[in-house]
Design an enzyme around this catalytic site. Structure first.
Site, short mmCIF file in Angstrom:
data_model
loop_
_atom_site.label_atom_id
_atom_site.label_comp_id
_atom_site.label_asym_id
_atom_site.label_seq_id
_atom_site.Cartn_x
_atom_site.Cartn_y
_atom_site.Cartn_z
N TRP A 89 -12.24 86.14 61.05
CA TRP A 89 -11.48 85.61 62.40
C TRP A 89 -10.17 85.85 62.58
CZ3 TRP A 89 -15.57 85.40 64.93
CH2 TRP A 89 -16.68 84.85 64.63
N ASP A 158 -6.07 78.75 64.46
CA ASP A 158 -7.59 78.70 64.71
C ASP A 158 -8.10 77.60 63.97
OD1 ASP A 158 -10.07 79.09 65.30
OD2 ASP A 158 -10.20 81.10 64.76
N LYS A 182 -18.55 73.65 67.11
CA LYS A 182 -18.80 73.05 65.72
C LYS A 182 -18.82 71.71 65.58
CE LYS A 182 -18.27 77.43 63.89
NZ LYS A 182 -18.44 78.36 64.97
#
Ligand code: PMP
Length: 348
Positions: A89, A158, A182
């Site tokens: 990511w 993030d 999530k």
């Protein structure tokens, strides 16, 4: 998702707050939806203990769009911004900064150790526009336990796979973002926390939907926000506040789940082996391998038959991954451990 929230969404799909309609059917400009959105922003701020210096934005385009919005708004052409690479990511975020024409600098990376840990030595630029990190690597199962305190620029992070899973220390951050899907709610919503002073350093004149200023000036209502996703998140935040008892309690519950599972893995004599180094282990995503690689497929197949689904590692790395997001209770971890013990007894 917590069952109580799903049940409430199901009931309110026919009649939300006496409107005789669901949130999906009401204008985003209505007073009801506007009030629900501001309440959600306040819930986020109060759960995280954020003061007046912070704003909460509702964006779309997933966490991935933030990879581009950040360099576009805060670095610009040739602008130096630092990145710490802990796997897929942050790698993508770095590449996106290159595509956007910024000059990202890799201040640290754990790639040479197959991303099994969070770096602790950094080669920062003298004056980066920001220092980027991904706080929890969903794929590698690593997490920053604490954040760098001496970075030469504001941190931006993030938080997608651990947002609202612990009390986040945002003291050094200018911006934090998280895709909702999530711990928070359905996909389609990206929550961005932005410090007002940092927002003022953003460049001007970007396309509107890529410009943080536009979200700030229009209270995230320049265009139609993802109202249904915001509404479900609102209920999740109330669940966190009222049923869990806040983020400190949530953190305690998450730590207990992770301790139980890692503890079990560590005493199997290597039959199961955690992939992340101990000090960098993520409480959210417990990644592990079986010493006998050929057993991983039957392990996952039999688990599925037992009702334990979603245990496959990310397609880029394979192996096993148990994601212990907020809504998963400790009984589920106990069930997983019973299954793992039985599987080991049979195949050990
Ligand atoms: N960052 C992290 C840490 C992730 O785990 C993910 C996806 N699982 C992303 C970014 C990408 O998110 P999205 O699909 O919302 O763009």
């Amino acid at each position: 998702m917590p069952l109580s929230v799903l049940e409430r969404v199901a009931a309110e799909t026919l009649d939300w707050g006496g409107t005789g309609m669901s949130v999906m059917e009401i204008s985003h400009r209505s007073k009801e939806v506007a009030a629900m959105c501001s309440e959600t922003q306040e819930l986020i701020k109060s759960l995280l203990g954020l003061g007046e210096e912070w704003e909460v934005l509702f964006c779309q385009g997933g966490a991935s769009l933030q990879f581009a919005m950040l360099p576009l708004n805060f670095a610009g052409p040739g602008g130096v911004c630092d990145y710490v690479d802990t796997g897929v990511w942050s790698t993508k975020a770095f590449q996106e900064a290159q595509i956007c024409g910024a000059a990202p600098h890799m201040a640290a990376s754990s790639e040479s150790d197959d991303f099994t840990h969070i770096p602790d030595k950094f080669d920062f630029s003298p004056k980066p526009k920001y220092v980027y990190l991904c706080t929890n690597n969903t794929v590698r199962g690593t997490r920053w336990a604490t954040f760098p305190q001496d970075a030469p620029g504001p941190l931006v992070g993030d938080f997608s796979s651990e947002f609202m899973a612990r009390k986040h220390d945002l003291s050094k951050f200018g911006l934090a973002f998280a895709g909702a899907q999530k711990n928070v709610g359905p996909a389609g919503l990206t929550i961005v926390l932005i410090r007002k002073a940092f927002a003022e350093t953003a460049r001007k004149g970007l396309p509107r939907m890529l410009d943080y200023r536009v979200y700030l000036e229009h209270g995230s209502m320049y265009n139609t926000p993802p109202v249904q996703a915001i509404y479900v998140s609102n209920l999740i935040f109330k669940w966190l506040r009222d049923e869990i008892g806040g983020l400190a309690k949530m953190e305690e519950l998450n730590e207990a789940k992770a301790k139980l599972l890692y503890g079990y893995i560590d005493q199997t004599g290597g039959f199961y082996r955690g992939t992340a180094q101990v000090g960098s282990r993520s409480p959210m995503n417990v990644t592990f391998r079986l010493a006998k690689g050929e057993l991983e497929k039957p392990f996952l197949e039999e688990a599925k038959k037992e009702g334990l689904s979603g245990l496959g590692g990310h397609r880029s790395v394979g192996g096993v991954r148990a994601s212990l997001y907020n809504a998963l209770d400790i009984q589920a971890v106990e069930t997983l451990i019973s299954y793992m013990s039985a599987f080991m007894a049979k195949n050990g």
